[in-house]
Design a protein around this motif. Structure first.
Motif, PDB file in Angstrom:
ATOM      1  N   ARG A  58      71.627  22.606 -19.524  1.00  0.00           N
ATOM      2  CA  ARG A  58      72.144  22.536 -20.894  1.00  0.00           C
ATOM      3  C   ARG A  58      73.346  21.590 -20.952  1.00  0.00           C
ATOM      4  O   ARG A  58      73.431  20.717 -21.826  1.00  0.00           O
ATOM      5  CB  ARG A  58      72.547  23.928 -21.375  1.00  0.00           C
ATOM      6  CG  ARG A  58      73.347  23.935 -22.674  1.00  0.00           C
ATOM      7  CD  ARG A  58      73.886  25.330 -22.966  1.00  0.00           C
ATOM      8  NE  ARG A  58      72.828  26.196 -23.425  1.00  0.00           N
ATOM      9  CZ  ARG A  58      72.480  26.326 -24.706  1.00  0.00           C
ATOM     10  NH1 ARG A  58      73.107  25.629 -25.638  1.00  0.00           N
ATOM     11  NH2 ARG A  58      71.519  27.138 -25.064  1.00  0.00           N
ATOM     12  N   LEU A  59      74.267  21.755 -20.016  1.00  0.00           N
ATOM     13  CA  LEU A  59      75.473  20.928 -20.007  1.00  0.00           C
ATOM     14  C   LEU A  59      75.151  19.478 -19.658  1.00  0.00           C
ATOM     15  O   LEU A  59      75.679  18.542 -20.268  1.00  0.00           O
ATOM     16  CB  LEU A  59      76.480  21.502 -19.009  1.00  0.00           C
ATOM     17  CG  LEU A  59      77.836  20.804 -18.903  1.00  0.00           C
ATOM     18  CD1 LEU A  59      78.533  20.775 -20.259  1.00  0.00           C
ATOM     19  CD2 LEU A  59      78.714  21.519 -17.876  1.00  0.00           C
ATOM     20  N   ALA A  60      74.253  19.282 -18.683  1.00  0.00           N
ATOM     21  CA  ALA A  60      73.916  17.925 -18.246  1.00  0.00           C
ATOM     22  C   ALA A  60      73.230  17.133 -19.350  1.00  0.00           C
ATOM     23  O   ALA A  60      73.516  15.943 -19.552  1.00  0.00           O
ATOM     24  CB  ALA A  60      73.028  17.980 -17.009  1.00  0.00           C
ATOM     25  N   VAL A  61      72.317  17.775 -20.067  1.00  0.00           N
ATOM     26  CA  VAL A  61      71.591  17.082 -21.137  1.00  0.00           C
ATOM     27  C   VAL A  61      72.564  16.582 -22.203  1.00  0.00           C
ATOM     28  O   VAL A  61      72.389  15.501 -22.770  1.00  0.00           O
ATOM     29  CB  VAL A  61      70.529  18.018 -21.748  1.00  0.00           C
ATOM     30  CG1 VAL A  61      69.999  17.464 -23.065  1.00  0.00           C
ATOM     31  CG2 VAL A  61      69.380  18.210 -20.764  1.00  0.00           C
ATOM     32  N   GLN A 116      72.498   8.364 -16.028  1.00  0.00           N
ATOM     33  CA  GLN A 116      72.202   9.663 -15.418  1.00  0.00           C
ATOM     34  C   GLN A 116      70.972  10.294 -16.051  1.00  0.00           C
ATOM     35  O   GLN A 116      70.143  10.896 -15.362  1.00  0.00           O
ATOM     36  CB  GLN A 116      73.410  10.588 -15.561  1.00  0.00           C
ATOM     37  CG  GLN A 116      74.581  10.224 -14.665  1.00  0.00           C
ATOM     38  CD  GLN A 116      75.810  11.056 -14.953  1.00  0.00           C
ATOM     39  OE1 GLN A 116      76.097  11.408 -16.103  1.00  0.00           O
ATOM     40  NE2 GLN A 116      76.564  11.372 -13.910  1.00  0.00           N
ATOM     41  N   LEU A 117      70.837  10.142 -17.366  1.00  0.00           N
ATOM     42  CA  LEU A 117      69.659  10.681 -18.043  1.00  0.00           C
ATOM     43  C   LEU A 117      68.392   9.991 -17.542  1.00  0.00           C
ATOM     44  O   LEU A 117      67.369  10.645 -17.305  1.00  0.00           O
ATOM     45  CB  LEU A 117      69.789  10.510 -19.556  1.00  0.00           C
ATOM     46  CG  LEU A 117      68.658  11.132 -20.387  1.00  0.00           C
ATOM     47  CD1 LEU A 117      68.685  12.655 -20.264  1.00  0.00           C
ATOM     48  CD2 LEU A 117      68.766  10.717 -21.850  1.00  0.00           C
ATOM     49  N   ARG A 173      64.904  13.854 -25.090  1.00  0.00           N
ATOM     50  CA  ARG A 173      65.477  13.802 -26.441  1.00  0.00           C
ATOM     51  C   ARG A 173      66.812  14.540 -26.536  1.00  0.00           C
ATOM     52  O   ARG A 173      67.326  14.764 -27.622  1.00  0.00           O
ATOM     53  CB  ARG A 173      64.485  14.344 -27.470  1.00  0.00           C
ATOM     54  CG  ARG A 173      64.069  15.768 -27.321  1.00  0.00           C
ATOM     55  CD  ARG A 173      63.118  16.198 -28.453  1.00  0.00           C
ATOM     56  NE  ARG A 173      62.804  17.613 -28.362  1.00  0.00           N
ATOM     57  CZ  ARG A 173      61.787  18.117 -27.691  1.00  0.00           C
ATOM     58  NH1 ARG A 173      60.944  17.307 -27.058  1.00  0.00           N
ATOM     59  NH2 ARG A 173      61.581  19.425 -27.652  1.00  0.00           N
ATOM     60  N   ARG A 174      67.350  14.917 -25.376  1.00  0.00           N
ATOM     61  CA  ARG A 174      68.650  15.597 -25.267  1.00  0.00           C
ATOM     62  C   ARG A 174      68.689  16.888 -26.089  1.00  0.00           C
ATOM     63  O   ARG A 174      69.700  17.217 -26.716  1.00  0.00           O
ATOM     64  CB  ARG A 174      69.790  14.663 -25.683  1.00  0.00           C
ATOM     65  CG  ARG A 174      70.036  13.496 -24.724  1.00  0.00           C
ATOM     66  CD  ARG A 174      71.269  12.717 -25.114  1.00  0.00           C
ATOM     67  NE  ARG A 174      71.515  11.556 -24.269  1.00  0.00           N
ATOM     68  CZ  ARG A 174      72.290  11.565 -23.177  1.00  0.00           C
ATOM     69  NH1 ARG A 174      72.885  12.693 -22.812  1.00  0.00           N
ATOM     70  NH2 ARG A 174      72.481  10.466 -22.468  1.00  0.00           N
ATOM     71  N   TYR A 198      56.107  21.809 -17.580  1.00  0.00           N
ATOM     72  CA  TYR A 198      57.105  20.900 -17.019  1.00  0.00           C
ATOM     73  C   TYR A 198      57.174  19.605 -17.827  1.00  0.00           C
ATOM     74  O   TYR A 198      58.235  18.984 -17.936  1.00  0.00           O
ATOM     75  CB  TYR A 198      56.807  20.602 -15.550  1.00  0.00           C
ATOM     76  CG  TYR A 198      57.414  21.608 -14.598  1.00  0.00           C
ATOM     77  CD1 TYR A 198      58.786  21.621 -14.344  1.00  0.00           C
ATOM     78  CD2 TYR A 198      56.626  22.554 -13.957  1.00  0.00           C
ATOM     79  CE1 TYR A 198      59.349  22.543 -13.480  1.00  0.00           C
ATOM     80  CE2 TYR A 198      57.176  23.487 -13.083  1.00  0.00           C
ATOM     81  CZ  TYR A 198      58.540  23.475 -12.852  1.00  0.00           C
ATOM     82  OH  TYR A 198      59.099  24.397 -11.996  1.00  0.00           O
ATOM     83  N   THR A 199      56.048  19.193 -18.406  1.00  0.00           N
ATOM     84  CA  THR A 199      56.054  18.015 -19.278  1.00  0.00           C
ATOM     85  C   THR A 199      56.890  18.280 -20.523  1.00  0.00           C
ATOM     86  O   THR A 199      57.665  17.419 -20.970  1.00  0.00           O
ATOM     87  CB  THR A 199      54.618  17.627 -19.676  1.00  0.00           C
ATOM     88  OG1 THR A 199      53.870  17.303 -18.498  1.00  0.00           O
ATOM     89  CG2 THR A 199      54.618  16.420 -20.607  1.00  0.00           C
ATOM     90  N   LEU A 200      56.750  19.476 -21.086  1.00  0.00           N
ATOM     91  CA  LEU A 200      57.577  19.852 -22.236  1.00  0.00           C
ATOM     92  C   LEU A 200      59.060  19.844 -21.867  1.00  0.00           C
ATOM     93  O   LEU A 200      59.909  19.409 -22.657  1.00  0.00           O
ATOM     94  CB  LEU A 200      57.170  21.236 -22.746  1.00  0.00           C
ATOM     95  CG  LEU A 200      55.785  21.354 -23.397  1.00  0.00           C
ATOM     96  CD1 LEU A 200      55.480  22.820 -23.713  1.00  0.00           C
ATOM     97  CD2 LEU A 200      55.710  20.511 -24.669  1.00  0.00           C
ATOM     98  N   LEU A 201      59.362  20.315 -20.658  1.00  0.00           N
ATOM     99  CA  LEU A 201      60.748  20.309 -20.187  1.00  0.00           C
ATOM    100  C   LEU A 201      61.259  18.877 -20.066  1.00  0.00           C
ATOM    101  O   LEU A 201      62.372  18.556 -20.513  1.00  0.00           O
ATOM    102  CB  LEU A 201      60.842  21.019 -18.838  1.00  0.00           C
ATOM    103  CG  LEU A 201      62.212  20.977 -18.142  1.00  0.00           C
ATOM    104  CD1 LEU A 201      63.276  21.657 -18.991  1.00  0.00           C
ATOM    105  CD2 LEU A 201      62.127  21.629 -16.764  1.00  0.00           C
TER     106      LEU A 201
END
Length: 213
Positions: free
Chosen positions: A102-105, A112-113, A196-197, A187-190
């Motif tokens: 959550r924080l990284a996104v 990084q993304l 899209r952050r 995992y694709t949904l993830l």
């Protein structure tokens, strides 16, 4: 204790306590210090060429993450992983990494993304195969990058401390979703949520993938 550990070579800037923790932890991880083996701080200190104090501190740190069991005045030994320890470690990892994701996104730079997405693609590929070890290894690599992308020193410190326990206790890990097709789809949904952050959705999907909704 029959295993022999190599002496630690002290170098400038080394934090001795951290090095002792990593050295003993690595010996547990690779089996040189097998489950159930009793550990004597005096023997470990002699092998590592250091005093007993940093060894005792390292053993206490290893105990906190379930790698070592200490019964004061009776024994100190390498723990034997059981189903509860594996469950507790898996639950901790999923909940912790959900927060980190959550924080990284939200905080990751564009570079990084992009790195996270490349690693997420590798995870999606592994998820579609009947190879749990490959999925575990690629997921671990991805979440090292995720933790780094948080930019949060506490998150980074905690995962650095817990990494040995996660690797040892989750050995033989089995994905919560058994069907490779269903697993790869989730995992694709993830991966798409990360792209899209969408921090809320990314965290929700990660926890769902590990059965801790």
């Amino acid at each position: 204790m029959s295993a022999t550990l190599d002496p630690i070579e002290l170098t400038s800037g080394m934090i001795l306590g951290d090095e002792v923790y990593r050295t003993i932890g690595a010996a547990i991880l690779d089996g040189r210090l097998a489950p159930g083996v009793r550990l004597r701080d005096v023997d470990l200190a002699q092998q590592l060429g250091i005093s007993r104090t940093p060894v005792r501190e390292a053993l206490q740190r290893l105990e906190r993450f379930g790698l070592v069991e200490i019964a004061v005045g009776r024994y100190t030994r390498v723990s034997v992983p059981d189903d509860k320890l594996r469950h507790d470690t898996g639950e901790f990892t999923a909940l912790f990494m959900g927060n980190a994701l959550r924080l990284a996104v939200r905080s990751a730079t564009d570079a990084q993304l992009a790195e996270m997405l490349v690693l997420a693609d590798a995870v999606v590929d592994a998820a579609g195969q009947a190879d749990a070890l490959l999925l575990f290894e690629r997921s671990t690599t991805m979440f090292v990058a995720v933790t780094r992308a948080t930019g949060n020193s506490v998150f980074i410190g905690i995962i650095g401390e817990a990494a040995l326990a996660i690797q040892r206790n989750l050995r033989g890990w089995v994905p919560f979703m058994a069907c490779p097709i269903e697993r790869a789809a989730h995992y694709t949904l993830l991966r798409d949520a990360i792209a899209r952050r969408d921090a809320d959705e990314a965290e929700r999907l990660l926890r769902h993938l590990h059965g801790v909704d």
